[in-house]
Motif scaffolding. Structure first.
Motif, PDB file in Angstrom:
ATOM      1  N   ARG A 148       0.856  -1.176   0.000  1.00 51.19           N
ATOM      2  CA  ARG A 148       0.000   0.000   0.000  1.00 51.19           C
ATOM      3  C   ARG A 148       0.898   1.234   0.000  1.00 51.19           C
ATOM      4  O   ARG A 148       1.996   1.218   0.557  1.00 51.19           O
TER       5      ARG A 148
ATOM      6  N   GLU B 249       0.738   5.797  -0.011  1.00 47.06           N
ATOM      7  CA  GLU B 249      -0.109   6.936   0.300  1.00 47.06           C
ATOM      8  C   GLU B 249      -0.427   7.760  -0.950  1.00 47.06           C
ATOM      9  O   GLU B 249       0.466   8.134  -1.706  1.00 47.06           O
TER      10      GLU B 249
ATOM     11  N   ASP C 229      -2.891  11.128  -1.706  1.00 48.66           N
ATOM     12  CA  ASP C 229      -3.781  12.165  -1.181  1.00 48.66           C
ATOM     13  C   ASP C 229      -4.177  11.898   0.276  1.00 48.66           C
ATOM     14  O   ASP C 229      -5.333  12.067   0.672  1.00 48.66           O
ATOM     15  N   GLY C 230      -3.211  11.456   1.060  1.00 51.92           N
ATOM     16  CA  GLY C 230      -3.431  11.273   2.486  1.00 51.92           C
ATOM     17  C   GLY C 230      -4.035   9.945   2.887  1.00 51.92           C
ATOM     18  O   GLY C 230      -4.215   9.685   4.085  1.00 51.92           O
ATOM     19  N   SER C 231      -4.346   9.080   1.934  1.00 56.38           N
ATOM     20  CA  SER C 231      -4.920   7.775   2.247  1.00 56.38           C
ATOM     21  C   SER C 231      -4.041   6.668   1.681  1.00 56.38           C
ATOM     22  O   SER C 231      -3.391   6.846   0.643  1.00 56.38           O
ATOM     23  N   LEU C 232      -4.030   5.518   2.363  1.00 57.91           N
ATOM     24  CA  LEU C 232      -3.278   4.376   1.873  1.00 57.91           C
ATOM     25  C   LEU C 232      -4.079   3.654   0.802  1.00 57.91           C
ATOM     26  O   LEU C 232      -5.254   3.324   0.994  1.00 57.91           O
ATOM     27  N   VAL C 233      -3.438   3.414  -0.340  1.00 52.94           N
ATOM     28  CA  VAL C 233      -4.070   2.764  -1.481  1.00 52.94           C
ATOM     29  C   VAL C 233      -3.380   1.433  -1.737  1.00 52.94           C
ATOM     30  O   VAL C 233      -2.147   1.357  -1.755  1.00 52.94           O
ATOM     31  N   ASP C 234      -4.187   0.381  -1.912  1.00 56.51           N
ATOM     32  CA  ASP C 234      -3.645  -0.930  -2.258  1.00 56.51           C
ATOM     33  C   ASP C 234      -3.186  -0.891  -3.710  1.00 56.51           C
ATOM     34  O   ASP C 234      -3.983  -0.636  -4.617  1.00 56.51           O
TER      35      ASP C 234
END
Length: 279
Positions: free
Chosen positions: A222, A224, A226-231
């Protein structure tokens, strides 16, 4: 996002061919027959001939699993007359470039050698080697690899498929490159490992720079956004490096990290978080 903030996605090379030119090649192969209207593509779509061949006068639009049109015949896509792509997809994040590169380079079947290969180099796989490029003694290339013009490869390095190396690059002594994309003017000169990574233009990896590409638990990486964790959907994933990045000697880069254009690291630095250049 590194790389995409310095060039349009359609201007990114896959196997050293711009994405927009891959689209043009599909049209040139006659897949967009005049009887079926004009062939149009989403500028960020990675398309395979296998999928485009599914389009007919009755099925005019190729979509991904989210019903996003990837290619179509006519002025506008018609999702009511669509087929879901098997191997084509939309390039959204930089790691999607690796997937496209794997599909293209991994399926090359004809060698194209315009440079020089030393007799003491070993090539196992299909290679495209540009004019003015030299492969020096002790180089071992395993799998399909594309190398641009005026590159210096070696001596004594290991390049694994599916890797693309742009023009005027240097991959030097005791360097291993695996399943990666290096854009033009980039140097990985000494004692380094680059795996499942994308390096922009005119990047210089200092001696001993190492990318990590595997989590200890074996799960997908994962990263980051835009501030979020993406798989990322990738079990093996190294780093994304923007244009003009320089690393100090013995830099270690955690998996899934991103280095923005023009940033740098200090000798011996461990990159645990993205380097945005805003700190």
């Amino acid at each position: 996002m590194p790389l995409f903030n310095t060039r349009a996605i359609e201007d990114f090379p896959i196997g050293n061919i711009l994405l927009r030119d891959h689209h043009a090649a599909l049209t040139g192969e006659g897949l967009a027959a005049g009887s079926r209207g004009h062939f149009r593509t989403h500028p960020h779509a990675w398309l395979t001939a296998e999928d485009v061949a599914l389009l007919t006068s009755e099925v005019t639009t190729l979509v991904d699993d989210r019903s996003t049109p990837l290619a179509w015949f006519g002025d506008v896509p018609n999702v009511s007359k669509s087929v879901v792509a098997k191997t084509s997809f939309l390039i959204v994040h930089p790691w999607d470039l690796l997937r496209a590169n794997e599909q293209y380079v991994g399926t090359l079947s004809e060698k194209k050698i315009e440079g020089d290969i030393h007799p003491n180099a070993v090539i196992e796989g299909t290679i495209h080697l540009g004019p003015g490029s030299r492969i020096l003694p002790g180089v071992f290339i395993e799998g399909n690899v594309v190398i641009g013009a005026n590159c210096k490869i070696g001596p004594n390095c290991y390049i694994r498929g599916s890797t693309s190396i742009g023009d005027k690059c240097h991959v030097g002594n005791a360097v291993e490159i695996k399943n990666s994309i290096l854009l033009s003017g980039t140097n990985v000169g000494h004692l380094s490992y680059v795996g499942d990574s994308v390096l922009g233009e005119k990047v210089n990896f200092g001696a001993g720079t190492v990318t990590s590409n595997l989590r200890h638990d074996g799960k997908n990486h994962r990263t980051e956004v835009d501030g979020s964790l993406v798989d990322t959907g990738r079990r093996k994933f190294g780093c994304i490096v923007g244009d003009g990045v320089h690393t100090g000697i013995n830099t270690s880069i955690y998996p899934g990290r991103k280095l923005w254009a023009g940033t740098s690291t200090r000798p011996g630095e461990v990159v645990q978080r993205d380097i945005t250049g805003n700190a």
